[in-house]
Design an enzyme around this catalytic site. Structure first.
Site, PDB file in Angstrom:
ATOM      1  CE  LYS A   1      -4.463   0.727  -0.017  1.00  0.00           C
ATOM      2  NZ  LYS A   1      -5.498  -0.150  -0.592  1.00  0.00           N
TER       3      LYS A   1
ATOM      4  CB  THR B   1     -14.015  -2.004  -6.024  1.00  0.00           C
ATOM      5  OG1 THR B   1     -12.640  -1.882  -6.385  1.00  0.00           O
ATOM      6  CG2 THR B   1     -14.135  -2.217  -4.537  1.00  0.00           C
TER       7      THR B   1
ATOM      8  CG  ASN C   1     -14.035   3.659  -8.188  1.00  0.00           C
ATOM      9  OD1 ASN C   1     -14.898   3.238  -8.959  1.00  0.00           O
ATOM     10  ND2 ASN C   1     -12.801   3.220  -8.212  1.00  0.00           N
TER      11      ASN C   1
END
Ligand code: NAD
Length: 429
Positions: A104, A188, A219
């Site tokens: 990340k 996602t 999103n």
């Protein structure tokens, strides 16, 4: 020494370890990130002044492949947060059998305060600072909160400038014209939708009798809200960072999305329109949304939204985690005692990294897939792994979260063991 967030993430690992025995080496290895990089990024601002931003990139574990994980631009970004997000990515990739480890990245800032050119200089400066830490066979960034395909495009371009060759596979979530995959923007949400659709019949629930509240209208959250709406679910509440709206009769999600999109200022990179006051329904706060009496609660904003402080007031029947880490481990215990099943982030939001993986495969093969092909492969993966995790949860009589960790741990331990563990030294040849 690990921070509070990573320690909390590690508690999930400890819980899963109670159910199954793994090589001790694997469990010990997975407690710590493999490498953490902290960088300072000097940026020339539009007014001529210089600002220095703090950035991070963490590669948590690469036993199963190059590491993979998004880049977040947010004022609350800390090394501890980035490490725990990288931890979750490790388990997510393993749970979905994607040949990546976890990583990340993040920069501590409020991106809404920067102009588009300042954001571009910041994004390119970040890549300059971490260029030796990433690469298509090392670590592959992607978008996360308040980063998008445009920013990924700048990052890929900057990396290619540094390497003096085009390297599309270094970043995923790029614009289609720069080697992005069809379906990545909605992946996602699509992944979460496939998981929900796989689980609902097992709970004897039908969309038309199922109410939903979604926290976070970005999103992931907005696209999922629309997919659920179009499949007949009654989405009664949605919210963004400034607050939300509620309607007992159900909200018209496509209209809310249109309104939110049209209120964005033309030059803005980020959505600036708040949902509040734009539709004919009652406003509500994010705290109120979480505590609504609904069938499905979808936290799709940030981590630590359901904590020890409010878990007792949660009235939803089921929680599907689209955000990373929205429920703390203390809250998990409270929800479990209340009989509220939590379908975990490392499964529910894994559609994003799955299509990121597809993008990386397409970049490396040079062969690009149709949207149908992407969605069909995504659906197959999400359904397959949801079924497997569901079966583990039934077999072990444990929560879906623990089952997902057990499932991931099996794959991680196998990979770590294959490279040599203490057992090798004890075993007879
Ligand atoms: P995004 O930036 O597109 O949207 C975030 C949304 O959350 C925005 O609507 C914002 O207004 C809202 N928000 C921010 N703070 C909030 C708060 N305190 N309360 C309520 N709403 C708030 O981000 P996204 O890509 O949709 O990501 C959302 C979550 O999903 C994050 O936890 C992210 O890590 C996770 N996730 C995203 C992806 C992906 O591919 N985008 C993949 C996996 C996981």
């Amino acid at each position: 020494m690990s921070g509070a967030l990573l320690s909390d993430a590690n508690r999930r690992l400890e819980k899963a370890l109670q159910y199954v025995t793994f090589h001790k080496d694997a469990a010990e290895r997975l407690k710590y990130p493999k490498a953490s990089l902290t960088v300072s990024i000097p940026v020339r601002m539009d007014d001529g002044s210089l600002r220095v931003f703090q950035g991070y990139r963490v590669r948590y574990d690469d036993s199963r492949g190059p590491t993979k994980g998004g880049i977040r631009f947010h004022p609350n970004v800390t090394l501890d947060e980035v490490q725990s997000l990288a931890f979750w990515m490790t388990f997510k990739c393993a749970a979905l059998s994607i040949p990546f480890g976890g990583a990340k990245g993040g920069i501590t800032l409020n991106p809404k305060e920067l102009s588009k050119f300042e954001l571009e200089r910041l994004s390119r400066g970040y890549v300059d600072a971490i260029a030796d830490f990433i690469g298509p066979n090392i670590d592959i960034p992607a978008p996360d909160v308040y980063t998008n395909s445009m920013i990924m495009g700048w990052m890929m371009d900057q990396y290619s400038i540094i390497r003096r060759q085009l390297v599309p596979a270094v970043v995923t979530g790029k614009p289609i014209t720069m080697g992005g995959s069809l379906g990545r923007e909605t992946a996602t949400a699509m992944g979460a939708f496939f998981t929900i659709q796989t689980i609902m019949p097992k709970l004897s629930r039908r969309p038309e009798n199922t109410t939903v509240a979604v926290q976070g209208f970005g999103n992931a959250g907005a696209v999922l809200a629309e997919l659920l709406f179009r499949s007949g679910y009654k989405v009664v509440a949605v919210s963004d960072s400034r607050g939300g709206v509620y309607s007992e009769k159900g909200l018209d999600i496509p209209s809310i999305r249109k309104i939110k999109e049209s209120t964005r200022s033309i030059q803005a990179v980020y959505c600036e329109g708040a949902i509040c006051n734009l539709v004919d329904s009652a406003p509500l706060t994010n705290e109120e949304l979480l505590e609504l009496e609904v069938d499905i609660l979808v936290p799709a904003a940030l981590e630590n939204q359901i904590t020890e402080a409010n878990a007792d007031r949660i009235k939803a029947n089921y929680i599907f985690e689209v955000a990373n880490g929205p429920t703390t481990s203390d809250a998990d215990t409270i929800l479990e005692s209340k009989g509220i099943p939590v379908f975990p982030d490392i499964l529910v939001n894994a559609g994003g990294v799955t299509v990121s993986y597809f993008e990386w495969v397409q970049n490396r093969s040079g062969l690009y897939w149709s949207l149908d092909e992407v969605n069909q492969r995504l659906s197959q993966k999400m359904i397959e792994e949801t079924e497997l995790i569901w079966t583990i949860a039934q077999d072990l009589s444990c929560s879906m979260r623990t089952a997902a960790y057990v499932h991931a741990l099996e794959r991680l331990a196998e990979a770590i063991h294959a490279k040599g563990t203490r057992d090798d030294y004890l075993a007879k040849w």
